[in-house]
Design an enzyme around this catalytic site. Structure first.
Site, PDB file in Angstrom:
ATOM      1  N   ARG A  61      30.679  56.492  39.282  1.00  0.00           N
ATOM      2  CA  ARG A  61      31.571  56.485  40.460  1.00  0.00           C
ATOM      3  C   ARG A  61      30.747  56.454  41.746  1.00  0.00           C
ATOM      4  NH1 ARG A  61      33.507  61.037  42.422  1.00  0.00           N
ATOM      5  NH2 ARG A  61      33.828  61.993  40.397  1.00  0.00           N
ATOM      6  N   TYR A 114      47.851  40.856  55.234  1.00  0.00           N
ATOM      7  CA  TYR A 114      48.255  40.853  53.829  1.00  0.00           C
ATOM      8  C   TYR A 114      49.315  41.950  53.656  1.00  0.00           C
ATOM      9  CZ  TYR A 114      48.195  41.928  48.909  1.00  0.00           C
ATOM     10  OH  TYR A 114      48.581  42.209  47.630  1.00  0.00           O
ATOM     11  N   LYS A 213      39.446  37.155  45.164  1.00  0.00           N
ATOM     12  CA  LYS A 213      39.744  35.779  45.554  1.00  0.00           C
ATOM     13  C   LYS A 213      38.495  34.894  45.409  1.00  0.00           C
ATOM     14  CE  LYS A 213      43.848  37.368  46.499  1.00  0.00           C
ATOM     15  NZ  LYS A 213      43.765  38.804  46.528  1.00  0.00           N
TER      16      LYS A 213
HETATM   17  C1  LIG Z   1      43.717  38.751  52.895  1.00  0.00           C
HETATM   18  C2  LIG Z   1      43.846  39.748  51.787  1.00  0.00           C
HETATM   19  N1  LIG Z   1      43.304  40.961  51.948  1.00  0.00           N
HETATM   20  C3  LIG Z   1      43.399  41.912  50.986  1.00  0.00           C
HETATM   21  C4  LIG Z   1      44.073  41.669  49.809  1.00  0.00           C
HETATM   22  C5  LIG Z   1      44.155  42.752  48.771  1.00  0.00           C
HETATM   23  O1  LIG Z   1      43.243  42.491  47.753  1.00  0.00           O
HETATM   24  P1  LIG Z   1      43.430  42.984  46.232  1.00  0.00           P
HETATM   25  O2  LIG Z   1      44.609  42.271  45.680  1.00  0.00           O
HETATM   26  O3  LIG Z   1      42.127  42.600  45.596  1.00  0.00           O
HETATM   27  O4  LIG Z   1      43.633  44.463  46.287  1.00  0.00           O
HETATM   28  C6  LIG Z   1      44.628  40.404  49.589  1.00  0.00           C
HETATM   29  C7  LIG Z   1      45.348  40.122  48.327  1.00  0.00           C
HETATM   30  O5  LIG Z   1      46.008  39.125  48.186  1.00  0.00           O
HETATM   31  C8  LIG Z   1      44.526  39.422  50.607  1.00  0.00           C
HETATM   32  O6  LIG Z   1      45.062  38.210  50.472  1.00  0.00           O
END
Ligand SMILES: Cc1ncc(COP(=O)(O)O)c(C=O)c1O
Length: 399
Positions: A61, A114, A213
């Site tokens: 961790r 997001y 992503k």
């Molecule tokens: C721009 C952006 N930031 C943060 C996130 C959150 O990431 P995660 O799904 O890996 O927790 C996403 C998820 O789609 C995103 O598109």
């Protein structure tokens, strides 16, 4: 071994310099250290490691060779002093907010975020005494006007998810820091990746990522990253990750992301090449009302994107000249293009933000953020552009 940060080229940095070599075996790829804990020689060594007097691993961790390797690589690619890898993008974002803010603090954030980031700031943080004012961060004066004496952080994405609004990073940083140099500027660089955009070089204090992503790029891992200076990263690790969020990335996931990162530049180049072809094609299509893509001259963010991004990215949003039901019918009927949230994968993915990724926004908040209820988001993949267009064309004809 030459350090990755000593290499000048992005492609070299994404491949070399972070590997963990094991004398006597010397594998090219760093093996997976699938272990929860690490063995101490004796009590004195365990105590010295806990006291920070001796370097070395304690417990996964707090640190693991694969996880540290990939965190270091992302930091180097972002041009940051240090990095931290976490189990999701939301793990990274919540770790930053919970480590760097306290009750009574105030955030100024962009309206378009997001969905889960918006919900975290809008619904969850007020329970801990942290309030957020949401403004259009492309209007810099609006951001400055929203700053209060208790403002500790300005938070935004660019391009924004899902409406691709482009925010002038250097201008925003300059004005916020002129007003108060202690305000931390935190930016989500998920859509652009460090290959297209270098926020730290433009003055941003903390970069966050959904590593799920493009950084991983293969649709098989959930992960997140933070890149910043040593002080902030230590705080995020020693307070946020270790004791608050516990958002630990697994060794196998770290191994996969490290592998994905070796081809980041060539993947992004192809993603962007495909996206440009498709955006231009969509823009000419009579059934398409509006295309949101920073690579189109007709798009509001075009000039700023050209200034701060190497290429305009590979997410395109668009609206049809159709009812919501017809737009849904179009999305449902696509064959190769896959109906799924997430983005940045080899496969072209399509989704409806208002009812999916941004479902946490109220109708009014969506409207205020400029996220239309009929907006469709396309994450352009690595297939042949002609095949992506053929799928779109066939099913647009039926609208
Ligand atoms: C721009 C952006 N930031 C943060 C996130 C959150 O990431 P995660 O799904 O890996 O927790 C996403 C998820 O789609 C995103 O598109």
């Amino acid at each position: 071994m030459t350090k990755a940060s000593d290499y000048k080229g992005f492609a070299t940095r994404q491949i070399h310099g972070c590997d963990v070599r094991i004398p006597g075996i010397n594998p090219l790829a760093t093996p997976i250290f699938q272990t929860s804990t690490f063995v101490f020689d004796d009590c004195a060594q365990g105590a010295a490691r806990f006291a920070g007097e001796e370097k070395g691993y304690i417990y996964s961790r707090i640190g693991n060779p694969n996880v540290d390797q990939v965190a270091k690589k992302v930091a180097i690619l972002e041009g940051a002093e240090a990095g931290l890898a976490l189990s999701s993008g939301m793990g990274a974002i919540s770790t930053v907010l919970m480590s760097l803010l306290e009750s009574g603090d105030h955030i100024v954030a962009d309206l378009a975020l997001y969905g889960a980031t918006f919900t975290l700031m809008h619904d969850a943080l007020p329970k801990y005494g942290i309030e957020t004012t949401f403004v259009d961060a492309s209007d810099i004066q609006g951001v400055i006007d929203a700053i209060k004496p208790e403002t500790r952080m300005v938070y935004f994405e660019t391009p924004t998810n899902p409406n691709l609004k482009v925010i002038d990073i250097a201008e925003l940083v300059k004005h916020v820091h002129e007003k108060d140099p202690l305000i931390l500027i935190v930016m989500d660089n998920t859509f652009a990746t460090p290959y297209l955009q270098q926020p730290i070089a433009l003055g941003v204090d903390v970069v966050v990522h959904s590593g799920t992503k493009y950084l991983n790029g293969h649709g098989d891992v959930i992960s997140g990253f933070i890149a910043s200076n040593n002080t902030i990263i230590n705080r995020c690790r020693d307070i946020g990750l270790k004791m608050v969020t516990g958002s630990v990335l697994g060794a196998f996931e770290a191994f996969l992301i490290n592998r994905g990162l070796k081809t980041l530049d060539i993947r992004i180049e192809k993603h962007c090449k495909n996206a440009m072809i498709i955006a231009e094609w969509l823009e000419k299509h009579p059934k398409v009302r509006k295309v949101y893509y920073p690579g189109l001259k007709s798009f509001e963010g075009y000039e700023v994107a050209k200034k701060q991004m190497k290429l305009p990215g590979a997410i395109i949003s668009f609206e049809l000249n159709a009812t919501k039901a017809e737009a849904e019918q179009f999305v449902n009927s696509l064959e190769m293009i896959t109906l799924a949230v997430s983005l940045g994968d080899a496969e072209t993915l399509i989704e409806h933000p208002a009812s999916m990724t941004h479902a946490g926004y109220s109708k009014e908040a969506l409207e205020e953020a400029g996220i239309s209820e009929t907006l469709i988001r396309l994450s352009v993949g690595l297939e042949d552009a002609d095949d992506i267009i053929a799928d779109l064309e066939k099913h647009l004809a039926a609208v």
